[in-house]
Design a protein around this motif. Structure first.
Motif, PDB file in Angstrom:
ATOM      1  N   SER A 174     -39.977 -61.206  -0.313  1.00  0.00           N
ATOM      2  CA  SER A 174     -40.081 -62.118  -1.352  1.00  0.00           C
ATOM      3  C   SER A 174     -38.721 -62.885  -1.620  1.00  0.00           C
ATOM      4  CB  SER A 174     -40.533 -61.183  -2.762  1.00  0.00           C
ATOM      5  OG  SER A 174     -39.703 -60.681  -3.285  1.00  0.00           O
ATOM      6  N   ASP A 175     -37.839 -62.281  -1.627  1.00  0.00           N
ATOM      7  CA  ASP A 175     -36.907 -62.999  -1.962  1.00  0.00           C
ATOM      8  C   ASP A 175     -35.765 -63.467  -0.462  1.00  0.00           C
ATOM      9  OD1 ASP A 175     -37.228 -61.625  -4.211  1.00  0.00           O
ATOM     10  OD2 ASP A 175     -35.288 -61.307  -4.663  1.00  0.00           O
ATOM     11  N   ALA A 176     -36.653 -63.807   0.222  1.00  0.00           N
ATOM     12  CA  ALA A 176     -36.162 -64.205   1.689  1.00  0.00           C
ATOM     13  C   ALA A 176     -35.099 -65.360   1.643  1.00  0.00           C
ATOM     14  CB  ALA A 176     -37.300 -64.483   2.675  1.00  0.00           C
ATOM     15  N   PRO A 177     -35.425 -66.482   0.725  1.00  0.00           N
ATOM     16  CA  PRO A 177     -34.322 -67.421   0.696  1.00  0.00           C
ATOM     17  C   PRO A 177     -33.215 -67.051   0.215  1.00  0.00           C
ATOM     18  CG  PRO A 177     -36.455 -68.046  -0.723  1.00  0.00           C
ATOM     19  CD  PRO A 177     -36.729 -66.475  -0.186  1.00  0.00           C
ATOM     20  N   PHE A 178     -33.206 -66.068  -0.650  1.00  0.00           N
ATOM     21  CA  PHE A 178     -32.030 -65.238  -1.299  1.00  0.00           C
ATOM     22  C   PHE A 178     -31.326 -64.640  -0.083  1.00  0.00           C
ATOM     23  CE2 PHE A 178     -29.950 -61.702  -3.441  1.00  0.00           C
ATOM     24  CZ  PHE A 178     -28.884 -62.457  -3.880  1.00  0.00           C
ATOM     25  N   VAL A 179     -31.972 -63.920   0.575  1.00  0.00           N
ATOM     26  CA  VAL A 179     -31.365 -62.805   1.687  1.00  0.00           C
ATOM     27  C   VAL A 179     -30.861 -63.804   2.870  1.00  0.00           C
ATOM     28  CG1 VAL A 179     -32.202 -61.406   3.418  1.00  0.00           C
ATOM     29  CG2 VAL A 179     -33.246 -61.182   1.282  1.00  0.00           C
ATOM     30  N   ASN A 180     -31.442 -65.005   3.246  1.00  0.00           N
ATOM     31  CA  ASN A 180     -30.811 -65.715   3.992  1.00  0.00           C
ATOM     32  C   ASN A 180     -29.383 -66.020   3.865  1.00  0.00           C
ATOM     33  OD1 ASN A 180     -33.484 -66.049   5.295  1.00  0.00           O
ATOM     34  ND2 ASN A 180     -33.964 -67.977   4.236  1.00  0.00           N
ATOM     35  N   GLY A 181     -29.293 -66.604   2.436  1.00  0.00           N
ATOM     36  CA  GLY A 181     -27.804 -66.571   2.056  1.00  0.00           C
ATOM     37  C   GLY A 181     -26.998 -65.549   1.997  1.00  0.00           C
ATOM     38  N   LEU A 182     -27.404 -64.278   2.004  1.00  0.00           N
ATOM     39  CA  LEU A 182     -26.742 -63.344   2.096  1.00  0.00           C
ATOM     40  C   LEU A 182     -26.179 -62.643   3.626  1.00  0.00           C
ATOM     41  CD1 LEU A 182     -27.940 -60.800  -0.489  1.00  0.00           C
ATOM     42  CD2 LEU A 182     -25.830 -62.004  -0.601  1.00  0.00           C
ATOM     43  N   ILE A 183     -27.177 -62.655   4.291  1.00  0.00           N
ATOM     44  CA  ILE A 183     -26.854 -62.374   5.698  1.00  0.00           C
ATOM     45  C   ILE A 183     -26.388 -63.610   6.653  1.00  0.00           C
ATOM     46  CG2 ILE A 183     -28.472 -60.300   5.555  1.00  0.00           C
ATOM     47  CD1 ILE A 183     -30.500 -61.758   7.034  1.00  0.00           C
TER      48      ILE A 183
ATOM     49  N   ALA B 118     -34.167 -66.021  -7.464  1.00  0.00           N
ATOM     50  CA  ALA B 118     -34.068 -65.532  -5.902  1.00  0.00           C
ATOM     51  C   ALA B 118     -35.165 -66.020  -5.221  1.00  0.00           C
ATOM     52  CB  ALA B 118     -33.787 -63.983  -5.873  1.00  0.00           C
ATOM     53  N   LEU B 119     -36.555 -65.790  -6.023  1.00  0.00           N
ATOM     54  CA  LEU B 119     -37.829 -66.424  -5.201  1.00  0.00           C
ATOM     55  C   LEU B 119     -37.747 -67.772  -5.236  1.00  0.00           C
ATOM     56  CD1 LEU B 119     -40.481 -64.765  -7.466  1.00  0.00           C
ATOM     57  CD2 LEU B 119     -40.548 -64.847  -4.860  1.00  0.00           C
ATOM     58  N   ASP B 120     -37.270 -68.590  -5.967  1.00  0.00           N
ATOM     59  CA  ASP B 120     -37.143 -69.937  -5.842  1.00  0.00           C
ATOM     60  C   ASP B 120     -36.092 -70.497  -4.976  1.00  0.00           C
ATOM     61  OD1 ASP B 120     -39.443 -70.000  -7.311  1.00  0.00           O
ATOM     62  OD2 ASP B 120     -38.236 -70.500  -9.306  1.00  0.00           O
ATOM     63  N   GLY B 121     -35.318 -69.478  -4.621  1.00  0.00           N
ATOM     64  CA  GLY B 121     -34.308 -70.209  -3.568  1.00  0.00           C
ATOM     65  C   GLY B 121     -32.998 -70.846  -4.361  1.00  0.00           C
ATOM     66  N   GLY B 122     -33.057 -70.690  -5.800  1.00  0.00           N
ATOM     67  CA  GLY B 122     -31.984 -71.226  -6.472  1.00  0.00           C
ATOM     68  C   GLY B 122     -32.320 -72.859  -6.869  1.00  0.00           C
ATOM     69  N   ALA B 123     -33.729 -73.135  -6.647  1.00  0.00           N
ATOM     70  CA  ALA B 123     -34.151 -74.612  -6.689  1.00  0.00           C
ATOM     71  C   ALA B 123     -33.801 -75.352  -8.072  1.00  0.00           C
ATOM     72  CB  ALA B 123     -35.611 -74.548  -6.546  1.00  0.00           C
ATOM     73  N   HIS B 124     -33.473 -74.384  -9.144  1.00  0.00           N
ATOM     74  CA  HIS B 124     -33.254 -75.064 -10.630  1.00  0.00           C
ATOM     75  C   HIS B 124     -31.792 -74.936 -10.578  1.00  0.00           C
ATOM     76  CE1 HIS B 124     -37.383 -74.485 -10.758  1.00  0.00           C
ATOM     77  NE2 HIS B 124     -37.475 -72.997 -10.883  1.00  0.00           N
ATOM     78  N   LEU B 125     -30.989 -74.499  -9.812  1.00  0.00           N
ATOM     79  CA  LEU B 125     -29.476 -74.337 -10.060  1.00  0.00           C
ATOM     80  C   LEU B 125     -28.909 -75.279  -9.053  1.00  0.00           C
ATOM     81  CD1 LEU B 125     -29.658 -72.015 -12.007  1.00  0.00           C
ATOM     82  CD2 LEU B 125     -28.731 -70.471 -10.212  1.00  0.00           C
ATOM     83  N   GLY B 126     -27.714 -75.888  -9.695  1.00  0.00           N
ATOM     84  CA  GLY B 126     -26.829 -76.357  -8.864  1.00  0.00           C
ATOM     85  C   GLY B 126     -26.136 -75.696  -7.820  1.00  0.00           C
ATOM     86  N   ILE B 127     -25.830 -74.314  -8.324  1.00  0.00           N
ATOM     87  CA  ILE B 127     -25.078 -73.667  -7.215  1.00  0.00           C
ATOM     88  C   ILE B 127     -26.035 -72.635  -6.543  1.00  0.00           C
ATOM     89  CG2 ILE B 127     -23.355 -73.246  -9.208  1.00  0.00           C
ATOM     90  CD1 ILE B 127     -24.763 -70.537  -9.776  1.00  0.00           C
ATOM     91  N   ASP B 128     -25.433 -72.249  -5.658  1.00  0.00           N
ATOM     92  CA  ASP B 128     -26.155 -71.257  -4.513  1.00  0.00           C
ATOM     93  C   ASP B 128     -25.721 -69.860  -4.968  1.00  0.00           C
ATOM     94  OD1 ASP B 128     -27.535 -70.118  -2.590  1.00  0.00           O
ATOM     95  OD2 ASP B 128     -25.991 -70.586  -1.172  1.00  0.00           O
ATOM     96  N   LEU B 129     -26.891 -69.283  -5.371  1.00  0.00           N
ATOM     97  CA  LEU B 129     -26.882 -67.824  -5.819  1.00  0.00           C
ATOM     98  C   LEU B 129     -26.223 -66.899  -5.010  1.00  0.00           C
ATOM     99  CD1 LEU B 129     -27.245 -65.823  -8.534  1.00  0.00           C
ATOM    100  CD2 LEU B 129     -29.615 -65.782  -7.713  1.00  0.00           C
ATOM    101  N   ALA B 130     -26.873 -66.971  -3.717  1.00  0.00           N
ATOM    102  CA  ALA B 130     -26.348 -66.113  -2.631  1.00  0.00           C
ATOM    103  C   ALA B 130     -24.784 -66.129  -2.343  1.00  0.00           C
ATOM    104  CB  ALA B 130     -27.295 -66.302  -1.406  1.00  0.00           C
TER     105      ALA B 130
END
Lengths: 210, 210
Positions: A174-183, B118-130
DNA sequence: AACCCACTACCTACTGGTAGGTAGGCACCT
DNA sequence: AGGTGCCTACCTACCAGTAGGTAGTGGGTT
């Protein structure tokens, strides 16, 4: 429950417009959520206008409901197959875990949709998601309890354990977009998924086998 | 004037309207997501009109960004405190896990917000959460690696392990409405949270200590 | 003929955001 | 004391754009 019967002509070659709409809707809802997706987005993805889409589905809510029901029945079917397999002790746990990973890998969009629904507490659904999965949850907890009592698995609270497992597995998808950034890599490539699955299963085996 | 009694007798501690807006916005965004929340909803929750809200924040995006930044810095601060504590081996892992649970318990809305992002991959954020959490993630992975190499912790892939832990802990809070239905009880009561925390920590200890 | 299916045109409700105005507080002047 | 400016914080009224949904049209197939 009784709505599981589907026309399902689908002779391979051409999917009906209805099915194309459902496919595109899953993608959109998974990607941007219920409120974040407009019927125009879905219609455009299929290559028709919004009113044409509404010719096939009475409303946005109807579309979402049907789509979700379809996913859920697909999920339950596959889980039931895994659960029915003849195995016991840790082997069965591993089988179900691997079935879960396989299911999620086949359609990661489902996972994100489920997660969104869990987050919203089923606000967009007529049905209560938890109550549908409850029998499965209870059965799994009961299985773990008996196995633990028999000394086959280490003694832990089965219900909390299941929730932990649910979270651990679901999150990677579910959080794949976020995990992408971590790994710093694509989380959902087949090889990375297998690697993660192996890692999770090793982890669970370490914790559960005495 | 008689419509809204805004005088609000400044009895001792009074939060500024700005802060009230931020508070209400966190609630709304956590509950219904970015797209699912209108500025009218937030303004109404505070007891003012939308334009008055926009007097304090230039736009919806600005409001969301500031709110998220505030949450993130709060989070990082508390995690850093836990990380800096003098401990090693499993004890340190447990300390950080408990700090995480405490943080989430204090602000469950934050967790749902994070999950949505995390689900949206930070779409609403300027910054990259990861990328913000990446240093923390790398440091944790490195800590685990050295402890494993020293034989203090069992040998597992640190990065996958961290992702699994992240998912396991976050989910209980983010999916609380869903968990409620599974365990037929309020997930976020202090006693249930402690019970789950103990369960997760026991689970991790079983898996990690040789 | 009837039936699909997709279209254009239009509706109402609501979105984020803006324009312009008002009430009250505070500092600085004669 | 009483103006005067200027400020903050809120208001109503309105804008353009977009949401979901409806009505009616017209071509294709059977």
């Amino acid at each position: 429950m009784a709505l599981l019967d589907r026309t399902e002509p689908d002779e391979g070659e051409t999917r009906s417009t209805r099915d194309l709409i459902l496919d595109e809707a899953v993608r959109c809802f998974a990607e941007r959520g219920y409120e974040g997706t407009s019927l125009n987005d879905i219609a455009a993805g299929v290559g028709i206008r919004r009113p044409s889409l509404l010719h096939h589905f009475a409303s946005k809510e109807t579309l979402y409901g049907e789509l979700f029901e379809r996913i859920l029945s697909d999920w339950l079917e596959r889980v039931n197959i895994a659960v029915a397999l003849d195995a016991s002790g840790w082997d069965k746990v591993e089988l179900v875990l691997r079935a879960g990973f396989a299911l999620f890998e086949d359609n990661p969009d489902y996972v994100r949709l489920m997660r969104r629904e869990a987050l919203d507490g089923g606000a967009h659904l007529g049905i209560d998601l938890a109550s549908v999965l409850r029998p499965l949850f209870d059965a799994a907890a009961e299985y773990l309890r008996t196995q633990m009592e028999a000394g086959v698995l280490r003694q832990l609270d089965p219900r909390h354990l299941l929730i932990t497992g649910y979270g651990a597995i679901l999150t990677y998808f579910s959080d794949a977009p976020f995990v992408n950034g971590l790994i710093d890599d694509e989380a959902l490539t087949p090889s990375n998924i297998r690697e993660h699955a192996d890692s999770v299963i090793t982890f669970f085996r370490s914790a559960l086998t005495p």
